[in-house]
Enzyme design. Sequence first.
Site, mmCIF file in Angstrom:
data_model
loop_
_atom_site.group_PDB
_atom_site.id
_atom_site.type_symbol
_atom_site.label_atom_id
_atom_site.label_comp_id
_atom_site.label_asym_id
_atom_site.label_seq_id
_atom_site.Cartn_x
_atom_site.Cartn_y
_atom_site.Cartn_z
ATOM 1 N N ASN A 1 0.827 -1.205 0.000
ATOM 2 C CA ASN A 1 0.000 0.000 0.000
ATOM 3 C C ASN A 1 0.864 1.260 0.000
ATOM 4 O O ASN A 1 1.036 1.893 -1.037
ATOM 5 C CB ASN A 1 -0.955 0.001 1.200
ATOM 6 N N ASP A 2 1.418 1.609 1.136
ATOM 7 C CA ASP A 2 2.181 2.855 1.234
ATOM 8 C C ASP A 2 3.363 2.903 0.276
ATOM 9 O O ASP A 2 3.709 3.967 -0.245
ATOM 10 C CB ASP A 2 2.680 3.054 2.669
ATOM 11 N N VAL A 3 4.000 1.757 0.025
ATOM 12 C CA VAL A 3 5.220 1.745 -0.800
ATOM 13 C C VAL A 3 4.911 1.930 -2.282
ATOM 14 O O VAL A 3 5.837 2.062 -3.092
ATOM 15 C CB VAL A 3 6.024 0.447 -0.590
ATOM 16 N N PHE B 1 -0.069 1.593 6.881
ATOM 17 C CA PHE B 1 0.371 2.049 8.200
ATOM 18 C C PHE B 1 0.348 3.571 8.315
ATOM 19 O O PHE B 1 0.176 4.116 9.397
ATOM 20 C CB PHE B 1 1.798 1.554 8.471
ATOM 21 N N SER B 2 0.515 4.269 7.202
ATOM 22 C CA SER B 2 0.554 5.728 7.256
ATOM 23 C C SER B 2 -0.817 6.323 7.533
ATOM 24 O O SER B 2 -0.930 7.483 7.917
ATOM 25 C CB SER B 2 1.102 6.296 5.942
#
Length: 480
Positions: A405-407, A445-446
């Site tokens: 997701n975030d990456v 996580f962000s």
Amino acid sequence: MAGVLAELPDSVLQLTYLVAGILFIQGLRDMTHPRTATRGNKISSAGMFLAVVVTILWFEILSPLVLGAGLFLGGAIGAWLAVTVETTEMPQLVGLFNGFGGGASAVVAGAELIDVLASGGSLSMGLTATASIAGIIGTVTFWGSLVAAGKLHGVVGDSPVSGTTGHAIKAVFLVVAVAAGLYLVVQPSFLGQVPLASWVPSYWVLVGAASVLGVFLVVSIGGADMPVVIALLNSYSGLAAATTGFVLNNTVLIIAGTLVGASGLILTVIMCESMNRSLTNVLFGGLGGGDDDSEDMEEIYEGNITETSPEEVEMLLDTADRVVIVPGYGMAVGQAQHAVAELASLLEDNGVNVEFGIHPVAGRMPGHMNALLAEADVSYEKMRELEEINPTFSQSDVVIVTGANDVVNPKANEDSDSPIAGMPVLNVADAQTVIVNKRSLSPGFSGIPNPLFAKDNTSMLFGDAKESMQSLVNEYKDGR
């Protein structure tokens, strides 16, 4: 045997420590590459086994029988952990290892002070200073690691106090710990030899204050930053061990602790650079979405999400010449690495060029994705780092993002106010078609939405990673 060792000259002990130190260094060197990592682990373990056995027998700390029993028990526990702990839980285990290493350093440093006084010796300034440093760092490492492991395991929540209050608490207890350490240092020097009961309270005040400091140092940091925190605590445990080596005047402990401390610090710096964040920002900032995140998600996602199915993805793969698979923590949770590896193998058998794009902080620890894919017999030559794979996405027909997701969030490049602004990400949106496999549209996580999911060339394959990838494998097999 212990008596025989004690009769040998001290140079034999130091030579043995030198050999153990060389084994540590060679083992650490081998661990820098996946192909030699297993060998490096074995070499380092041999060095530690040599150092522990010789030290205990040389100084007649334990009888050979008790030593053997301890080694057997410890080895049995280690083997049990290796077999039972899931790969997704490895970061928690590493955190616990860090914590117990730091806690042991604090206990050994205090025990050495007691032993010196109990045997009628004098406390030198060097001894009390190093013991104080080991006590503070070791205790902070112990409690901080327990909190970090608890956060990763989902049993420890967010900090119950605000950021400003939390910083004030940390500052107060840091001052108390340092003051107790300074009192311990100056007391023997200026007051002469003192009774045991006179200085012991100052050391336990130091340990108590450092315990609270360790908890509050980590409890306020978000889950997205736990990989960095684990690496930093690893460095702390090494520094505590090295300082305890000075307390005990033990060369091999100094070497081992220094190596662990240096490698942990290097890893921390690398991870911070991979996230484009400073260590100060990690420790005192923290990732997390703002209050308007839910509104942002509705604005970005509503009416813009295209859902797909394994049957449709299989048809896309039938016409693809180049496919890139981007794994994330969701793949680890679903234990989908074997299905992903099987899909890659089927594609390659059909003449498709398949590669894996690996983000350095994907998952919850460095190398998490590499280890999972290697476990499924994916060749290391197929795993491409961010800098290597990013320029090739535009030449890719299909990119399959499974559990990440975030990456892969383009907000890092497009929104300067985003919590992940400037963080290097995998530019998967440059590919002709992007398939994102996730359970839902929930944030990473962000805590922020991902505009990638709503792009015109992106389709969402909702579902568990393992089930979705296995369904895709089955569809591809049926189509042959």
